[in-house]
Design a protein around this motif. Structure first.
Motif, PDB file in Angstrom:
ATOM      1  N   GLU A  66     -52.446   5.199  22.771  1.00  0.00           N
ATOM      2  CA  GLU A  66     -53.145   5.735  23.938  1.00  0.00           C
ATOM      3  C   GLU A  66     -54.325   4.836  24.282  1.00  0.00           C
ATOM      4  N   GLU A  86     -57.288   5.463  30.910  1.00  0.00           N
ATOM      5  CA  GLU A  86     -56.451   5.303  32.096  1.00  0.00           C
ATOM      6  C   GLU A  86     -56.791   4.047  32.891  1.00  0.00           C
ATOM      7  N   THR A 105     -42.130  10.636  20.784  1.00  0.00           N
ATOM      8  CA  THR A 105     -41.917  11.095  22.155  1.00  0.00           C
ATOM      9  C   THR A 105     -40.692  10.417  22.735  1.00  0.00           C
ATOM     10  N   SER A 159     -48.078   7.335  32.428  1.00  0.00           N
ATOM     11  CA  SER A 159     -48.811   7.847  31.274  1.00  0.00           C
ATOM     12  C   SER A 159     -49.885   6.834  30.904  1.00  0.00           C
ATOM     13  N   ASN A 160     -50.618   7.125  29.856  1.00  0.00           N
ATOM     14  CA  ASN A 160     -51.576   6.149  29.319  1.00  0.00           C
ATOM     15  C   ASN A 160     -51.127   5.658  27.950  1.00  0.00           C
TER      16      ASN A 160
END
Length: 297
Positions: free
Chosen positions: A169, A172, A192, A208-209
């Motif tokens: 992650e 952003e 995921t 997504s990030n």
């Protein structure tokens, strides 16, 4: 999607090490960038150590001209070892550099046509087996008490099969600098489903990030995709494009790495990795911390 077919173990890994390292010139004029040290271990050694921890046995280096030092690093150094032994010095420090005969193979990437092409160059050695990929520029340091990135991925592979990529992650505002996954359902604590891949999207368009972070487990079918792959971004054969074609055809998951990633392909990332590694070593952490305080005033 989870594979129900018998899973071949991950015993082979490809290391694309043919790059010229131009961002580190003149240091990389005669020394491969993968041999630049983070304290007292070259980058390639960190990647190989991570591979061995994950149970990988055969190392496949995709090299280019002027990269012989990488192979020599994992060879016997007769003069050095004889001299050290004659002076009653321990050879234990060299143990991680020892590779069993036949477990290190090199192939040449004769033209610089991108990461996808580099992986395709290893097709004959990979054969019909799933394999791992390590980008040595990306130094992956596990959280304390955790295992290395590839071992975490192999554990996920043993449960879900198919193809896997490591992700992290990021804020952003940073997604436009990386390959980003379109996430599907969560199928585990750190796993995921991947429904799509986007290379360097605009912040507002990013699905997504979660960014791709330099470690992969792929099925051998990717080689057949790369065989007919057209050039993509930058006029190169992109591995991301080939992986995107496999989504929906085979299980594809992302493993969120429990650790930190350092981009050692950049100068600031290289310095950060060196400092972070030094601060985790008992033999030098206090001294380095004191030095940093002194330099920062």
């Amino acid at each position: 999607m989870t594979s129900t077919l018998p899973r071949k173990p991950i015993k082979k890994a490809v290391f694309p090490v043919a790059g010229l390292g131009t961002r580190f010139l003149p240091a990389t004029k005669a020394i491969p960038k993968e041999m630049l040290p983070i304290i007292d271990r070259p980058l390639i050694q960190y990647a190989v150590d991570e591979a061995r921890e994950a149970g990988i046995e055969q190392l496949i280096f995709v090299t280019g001209r002027g990269k012989t030092a990488i192979v020599e690093h994992f060879d016997m150094a007769f003069e050095l070892e004889t001299t050290m032994a004659g002076r009653d010095k321990s050879l234990a420090v060299l143990e991680p550099t020892r590779i069993q005969p036949g477990n290190l193979v090199t192939v040449r990437q004769q033209v610089p046509l991108g990461l996808g092409h580099a992986i395709w160059c290893a097709r004959a050695i990979v054969g019909d087996e799933p394999f791992a990929i390590f980008l040595p520029d990306e130094l992956m340091i596990a959280n304390k008490g955790s295992t290395g990135c590839m071992k975490q991925m192999v554990e996920a592979y043993n449960e879900h099969g198919g193809n896997l990529i490591s992700v992290l992650e990021v804020p952003e505002e940073e997604v436009s600098s990386y390959g980003v996954i379109a996430p599907g359902a969560k199928v585990g604590n750190q796993v995921t489903e991947v429904t799509g891949l986007v290379e360097k999207p605009k912040r507002e368009d990013a699905p997504s990030n979660l960014i791709i972070s330099g470690r992969y487990i792929l099925q051998p079918e990717v080689m057949r995709v790369l065989e007919g792959q057209e050039k993509g971004a930058g006029g190169e054969i992109q591995l991301t494009d080939a992986m995107a074609q496999m989504i929906g055809q085979q299980p594809f998951h992302a493993v969120t790495f429990a650790g930190r990633r350092f981009d050692c392909g950049s100068k600031t990332g290289f310095v950060e990795a060196t400092l972070a590694s030094a601060l985790e070593r008992e033999d030098m952490a206090d001294e380095v911390r004191a030095t940093m305080r002194r330099l920062l005033g």
